[in-house]
Design an enzyme around this catalytic site. Structure first.
Site, PDB file in Angstrom:
ATOM      1  N   SER A 116       0.796  -1.233   0.000  1.00 50.56           N
ATOM      2  CA  SER A 116       0.000   0.000   0.000  1.00 50.56           C
ATOM      3  C   SER A 116       0.829   1.283   0.000  1.00 50.56           C
ATOM      4  CB  SER A 116      -0.946   0.009   1.198  1.00 50.56           C
ATOM      5  OG  SER A 116      -1.997  -0.879   0.942  1.00 50.56           O
ATOM      6  N   TYR A 169      -3.777  -2.301 -10.112  1.00 53.66           N
ATOM      7  CA  TYR A 169      -3.615  -2.112  -8.665  1.00 53.66           C
ATOM      8  C   TYR A 169      -2.678  -3.171  -8.062  1.00 53.66           C
ATOM      9  CZ  TYR A 169      -4.830  -2.370  -3.708  1.00 53.66           C
ATOM     10  OH  TYR A 169      -4.761  -2.453  -2.335  1.00 53.66           O
ATOM     11  N   LYS A 228       0.337   3.376  -2.943  1.00 61.43           N
ATOM     12  CA  LYS A 228      -0.824   4.277  -3.057  1.00 61.43           C
ATOM     13  C   LYS A 228      -0.409   5.746  -2.968  1.00 61.43           C
ATOM     14  CE  LYS A 228      -3.869   0.726  -1.072  1.00 61.43           C
ATOM     15  NZ  LYS A 228      -4.494   0.223   0.178  1.00 61.43           N
ATOM     16  N   TYR A 233      -4.736   3.547   8.053  1.00 61.03           N
ATOM     17  CA  TYR A 233      -6.075   2.957   8.200  1.00 61.03           C
ATOM     18  C   TYR A 233      -6.680   3.299   9.556  1.00 61.03           C
ATOM     19  CZ  TYR A 233      -3.454   0.501   4.693  1.00 61.03           C
ATOM     20  OH  TYR A 233      -2.638   0.230   3.665  1.00 61.03           O
ATOM     21  N   VAL A 238       1.261  -3.686   3.823  1.00 58.86           N
ATOM     22  CA  VAL A 238       1.251  -4.972   4.526  1.00 58.86           C
ATOM     23  C   VAL A 238       2.511  -5.801   4.281  1.00 58.86           C
ATOM     24  CG1 VAL A 238      -1.231  -5.319   4.890  1.00 58.86           C
ATOM     25  CG2 VAL A 238      -0.194  -6.032   2.730  1.00 58.86           C
TER      26      VAL A 238
HETATM   27  N1  GLN Z   1      -2.336  -5.821  -1.779  1.00 61.07           N
HETATM   28  C1  GLN Z   1      -2.925  -5.529  -0.517  1.00 61.07           C
HETATM   29  C2  GLN Z   1      -4.430  -5.599  -0.650  1.00 61.07           C
HETATM   30  O1  GLN Z   1      -4.954  -5.066  -1.578  1.00 61.07           O
HETATM   31  C3  GLN Z   1      -2.480  -4.172  -0.056  1.00 61.07           C
HETATM   32  C4  GLN Z   1      -3.027  -3.800   1.293  1.00 61.07           C
HETATM   33  C5  GLN Z   1      -2.078  -3.069   2.199  1.00 61.07           C
HETATM   34  O2  GLN Z   1      -0.858  -2.965   1.998  1.00 61.07           O
HETATM   35  N2  GLN Z   1      -2.630  -2.600   3.283  1.00 61.07           N
HETATM   36  O3  GLN Z   1      -5.100  -6.219   0.148  1.00 61.07           O
END
Ligand code: GLN
Length: 307
Positions: free
Chosen positions: A63, A191, A66, A243, A261
């Site tokens: 993420s 994505y 992003k 988050y 993650v």
């Molecule tokens: N690829 C992960 C997902 O879409 C990314 C989520 C994350 O890093 N929080 O679930």
């Protein structure tokens, strides 16, 4: 201040915490990562760098990507972007569906999965295809990190694709509300590829340096955003980058930051430096447990929070 000494102190102090938390296990490619790893890198606006731990180790940026896709979409669409995605913290897990249903398919912010999927959709619409959108994101990252050798881990991307039910559900729900212009498959492909980019902490801290210098890379002088846009990205990182633990991260660290993650976190000290930290075991909200602690120690020891 001697930042190398600060990193050494942090490294010593986080050691008892290594292994606490849980590595991401929603895909096999991430579940097998050694949880004991730790790396931290600083890139200063004057070009000096400080590193400690396994800083050559590449990991899945997930993420954190992003930040880059949000940068691209904001520079293309400007104010128009906010018709499709909000800029409020969600208070919910990154992949939650419930809020999206009662808020009629408009994601709370660009950093939860639903928001990042909408951002991908806007980049696809602008560039004409999922492949071109991903190429744009990939080349942005190479550009902002001033490094051609950034890689995508296709093993992770394939694994994400094979376990894509929830992200498909989010995309389908948004499509049903008319907030996705392209096909769900195209959106999630671009994505997942951006999530599967592999970088080490040296490369990541370098890649977000433009956010520590009002949108312009202080070393190459390449402009990526205007100062007001850079302020906005940093603000959304501060309020939404972790988050449902964004408040806790702001409380403890006091810097704009974005986690993934894969165990990485980037943080920005405006006007001074960018920092990347890596330690794969995650806390309950899916943010690196040791990485968060290391950044908390950093701002406590140096006084370099924004507050
Ligand atoms: N690829 C992960 C997902 O879409 C990314 C989520 C994350 O890093 N929080 O679930």
């Amino acid at each position: 201040m001697n930042y190398q000494d600060v990193l050494k102190e942090i490294h010593d102090e986080i050691k008892p915490l290594l292994g606490k938390g849980q590595v991401a296990d929603y895909i096999p490619a991430l579940a097998k990562i050694d949880p004991m790893q730790f790396a931290m890198s600083i890139t200063c606006n004057d070009g000096s760098t400080y590193n400690i731990g396994s800083v050559e180790e590449k990991f899945s940026i997930q993420s954190i990507s992003k930040v880059f896709s949000f940068t691209i979409a904001l520079s293309i669409y400007r104010k128009e972007l906010w018709k499709r995605v909000g800029r409020e913290p969600s208070g919910n897990p990154f992949n939650s569906l419930v809020q999206l249903e009662y808020e009629a398919g408009k994601p709370r912010n660009p950093f939860i999965n639903a928001g990042a999927l909408v951002i991908s959709d806007t980049i696809i619409s602008h560039h004409g295809s999922s492949d071109k959108a991903f190429k744009e994101i990939f080349s942005f990252i190479k550009d902002s990190s001033d490094n051609e050798n950034i890689e995508v881990d296709m093993h992770v991307a394939d694994s994400e694709m094979a376990n894509s039910h929830r992200n498909r559900a989010l995309s389908n729900l948004m499509k049903s509300f008319g907030n996705l212009d392209n096909e769900v498959d195209d959106v999630i492909q671009s994505y997942f590829k951006q999530c599967s980019i592999s970088m080490n902490t040296k490369e990541l801290s370098r890649a977000v340096l433009y956010l520590a210098n009002s949108g312009t890379d202080p070393i190459t002088n390449k402009g990526f955003l205007n100062p007001s846009q850079a302020k906005r990205i940093n603000s959304v990182m501060l309020t939404c980058g972790h988050y449902d633990a964004s408040g806790d991260f702001a409380y403890r660290v006091g810097l704009p930051g974005k986690s993934g993650v894969g165990g990485g976190i980037v943080a920005v000290v405006p006007g001074k430096m960018s920092i990347a930290v890596f330690s794969p075991a995650l806390n309950e909200q899916g943010n690196s447990l040791v990485g968060t602690k290391a950044l908390e120690l950093f701002t406590t020891k140096t006084g370099l929070s924004i507050f």
